[in-house]
Write a protein that holds these residues in place. Structure first.
Motif, PDB file in Angstrom:
ATOM      1  N   ILE A  31       0.845  -1.184   0.000  1.00  0.00           N
ATOM      2  CA  ILE A  31       0.000   0.000   0.000  1.00  0.00           C
ATOM      3  C   ILE A  31       0.886   1.242   0.000  1.00  0.00           C
ATOM      4  CG2 ILE A  31      -0.276   0.157   2.524  1.00  0.00           C
ATOM      5  CD1 ILE A  31      -3.279   0.898   1.860  1.00  0.00           C
ATOM      6  N   THR A  32       0.469   2.243  -0.750  1.00  0.00           N
ATOM      7  CA  THR A  32       1.154   3.533  -0.768  1.00  0.00           C
ATOM      8  C   THR A  32       0.237   4.549  -0.101  1.00  0.00           C
ATOM      9  OG1 THR A  32       2.296   2.987  -2.822  1.00  0.00           O
ATOM     10  CG2 THR A  32       2.183   5.321  -2.227  1.00  0.00           C
ATOM     11  N   ILE A  33       0.756   5.195   0.913  1.00  0.00           N
ATOM     12  CA  ILE A  33      -0.006   6.212   1.630  1.00  0.00           C
ATOM     13  C   ILE A  33       0.415   7.567   1.088  1.00  0.00           C
ATOM     14  CG2 ILE A  33      -0.527   7.207   3.887  1.00  0.00           C
ATOM     15  CD1 ILE A  33       0.296   4.385   5.023  1.00  0.00           C
ATOM     16  N   HIS A  38       0.693  17.499  -0.291  1.00  0.00           N
ATOM     17  CA  HIS A  38       2.109  17.314   0.045  1.00  0.00           C
ATOM     18  C   HIS A  38       2.706  16.374  -0.993  1.00  0.00           C
ATOM     19  CE1 HIS A  38       1.583  19.085   4.062  1.00  0.00           C
ATOM     20  NE2 HIS A  38       0.440  18.436   4.089  1.00  0.00           N
ATOM     21  N   SER A  39       3.989  16.482  -1.217  1.00  0.00           N
ATOM     22  CA  SER A  39       4.638  15.604  -2.186  1.00  0.00           C
ATOM     23  C   SER A  39       5.019  14.256  -1.579  1.00  0.00           C
ATOM     24  CB  SER A  39       5.882  16.286  -2.759  1.00  0.00           C
ATOM     25  OG  SER A  39       6.791  16.587  -1.723  1.00  0.00           O
ATOM     26  N   LYS A  40       4.919  14.131  -0.278  1.00  0.00           N
ATOM     27  CA  LYS A  40       5.336  12.920   0.440  1.00  0.00           C
ATOM     28  C   LYS A  40       4.393  11.752   0.170  1.00  0.00           C
ATOM     29  CE  LYS A  40       7.700  11.054   3.946  1.00  0.00           C
ATOM     30  NZ  LYS A  40       9.096  10.786   3.791  1.00  0.00           N
ATOM     31  N   SER A  41       4.976  10.575  -0.045  1.00  0.00           N
ATOM     32  CA  SER A  41       4.213   9.331  -0.050  1.00  0.00           C
ATOM     33  C   SER A  41       5.040   8.293   0.702  1.00  0.00           C
ATOM     34  CB  SER A  41       3.901   8.863  -1.465  1.00  0.00           C
ATOM     35  OG  SER A  41       5.067   8.499  -2.141  1.00  0.00           O
ATOM     36  N   ILE A  42       4.371   7.334   1.294  1.00  0.00           N
ATOM     37  CA  ILE A  42       5.027   6.342   2.141  1.00  0.00           C
ATOM     38  C   ILE A  42       4.560   4.953   1.744  1.00  0.00           C
ATOM     39  CG2 ILE A  42       5.300   5.518   4.510  1.00  0.00           C
ATOM     40  CD1 ILE A  42       4.650   8.353   5.474  1.00  0.00           C
ATOM     41  N   GLN A  43       5.501   4.035   1.628  1.00  0.00           N
ATOM     42  CA  GLN A  43       5.189   2.628   1.384  1.00  0.00           C
ATOM     43  C   GLN A  43       4.944   1.957   2.731  1.00  0.00           C
ATOM     44  OE1 GLN A  43       4.982   1.199  -1.802  1.00  0.00           O
ATOM     45  NE2 GLN A  43       5.078   3.378  -2.270  1.00  0.00           N
ATOM     46  N   LEU A  72      -4.554  10.277   2.688  1.00  0.00           N
ATOM     47  CA  LEU A  72      -4.844  10.831   4.012  1.00  0.00           C
ATOM     48  C   LEU A  72      -4.621  12.344   3.972  1.00  0.00           C
ATOM     49  CD1 LEU A  72      -3.022   8.114   6.151  1.00  0.00           C
ATOM     50  CD2 LEU A  72      -5.459   8.230   5.558  1.00  0.00           C
ATOM     51  N   PRO A  73      -5.566  13.086   3.407  1.00  0.00           N
ATOM     52  CA  PRO A  73      -5.369  14.524   3.210  1.00  0.00           C
ATOM     53  C   PRO A  73      -5.291  15.341   4.493  1.00  0.00           C
ATOM     54  CG  PRO A  73      -7.605  13.894   2.633  1.00  0.00           C
ATOM     55  CD  PRO A  73      -6.856  12.624   2.905  1.00  0.00           C
ATOM     56  N   GLU A  74      -5.849  14.833   5.575  1.00  0.00           N
ATOM     57  CA  GLU A  74      -5.866  15.599   6.833  1.00  0.00           C
ATOM     58  C   GLU A  74      -4.680  15.304   7.734  1.00  0.00           C
ATOM     59  OE1 GLU A  74      -9.636  14.750   8.589  1.00  0.00           O
ATOM     60  OE2 GLU A  74     -10.751  15.574   6.888  1.00  0.00           O
ATOM     61  N   ASP A  75      -3.918  14.284   7.431  1.00  0.00           N
ATOM     62  CA  ASP A  75      -2.836  13.863   8.321  1.00  0.00           C
ATOM     63  C   ASP A  75      -1.518  14.531   7.950  1.00  0.00           C
ATOM     64  OD1 ASP A  75      -4.770  12.246   9.366  1.00  0.00           O
ATOM     65  OD2 ASP A  75      -3.916  10.372   8.634  1.00  0.00           O
ATOM     66  N   PRO A  76      -0.810  15.075   8.944  1.00  0.00           N
ATOM     67  CA  PRO A  76       0.513  15.653   8.662  1.00  0.00           C
ATOM     68  C   PRO A  76       1.530  14.540   8.394  1.00  0.00           C
ATOM     69  CG  PRO A  76      -0.060  15.934  10.991  1.00  0.00           C
ATOM     70  CD  PRO A  76      -1.226  15.267  10.334  1.00  0.00           C
TER      71      PRO A  76
END
Length: 148
Positions: A31-33, A38-43, A72-76
């Motif tokens: 899954i990619t979060i 933001h430009s950040k994505s997390i595996q 997750l648009p609301e999560d920092p």
């Protein structure tokens, strides 16, 4: 540390080392979060998220996770990154009260009561004259107490 991809499990002695490797490498992630805006994505790994939180279980195995993506648009992103490091590697050190408040809000949202306790302790221990008004306001709003 360099591993032969097909033998990485054999080179890491404990389950905690193997989990840390998965977190650091993204190997076997399913899954990619993303954090819209933001430009950040997390595996990440659905199973680890689901076994950590009933909210995550519903999200990653329910209709919100589409095509291996979870937005997750609301999560920092920086707070979510810390949260994942805690779930994978049992990291507990928070750098400051500002991060602790952000992580606390995520932990509360995702039903991670133990993480709320960690954040509460940081907020209780790391109050300074400079951050007191913010910490006090946050604690009052969230009713954080010594028993948290």
């Amino acid at each position: 540390m360099s591993f032969k991809r097909e033998h990485w499990q054999c080179q890491l002695v404990s389950p905690s080392e193997r989990l840390a490797h998965l977190r650091n490498s993204g190997h076997l992630s399913d899954i990619t979060i993303t954090f819209p805006g933001h430009s950040k994505s997390i595996q990440a790994h659905r199973l680890l998220l689901a076994m950590s939180s009933p909210a995550f279980e519903a999200m990653v195995y329910g209709p919100l996770a589409k095509d291996g993506q979870l937005a997750l648009p609301e999560d920092p992103p920086e707070a979510f990154e810390w949260l994942l490091n805690h779930l994978y590697k049992n990291e507990t050190q928070l750098s400051d009260a500002r991060l602790a408040t952000k992580v606390y809000l995520l932990a509360s949202k995702y039903q991670l009561d133990n993480v709320c306790k960690i954040c509460s302790q940081v907020l209780l221990n790391d109050v300074t004259p400079e951050n007191f008004p913010d910490v006090f306001e946050f604690a009052t709003l969230k009713e954080i107490s010594h028993s948290s």
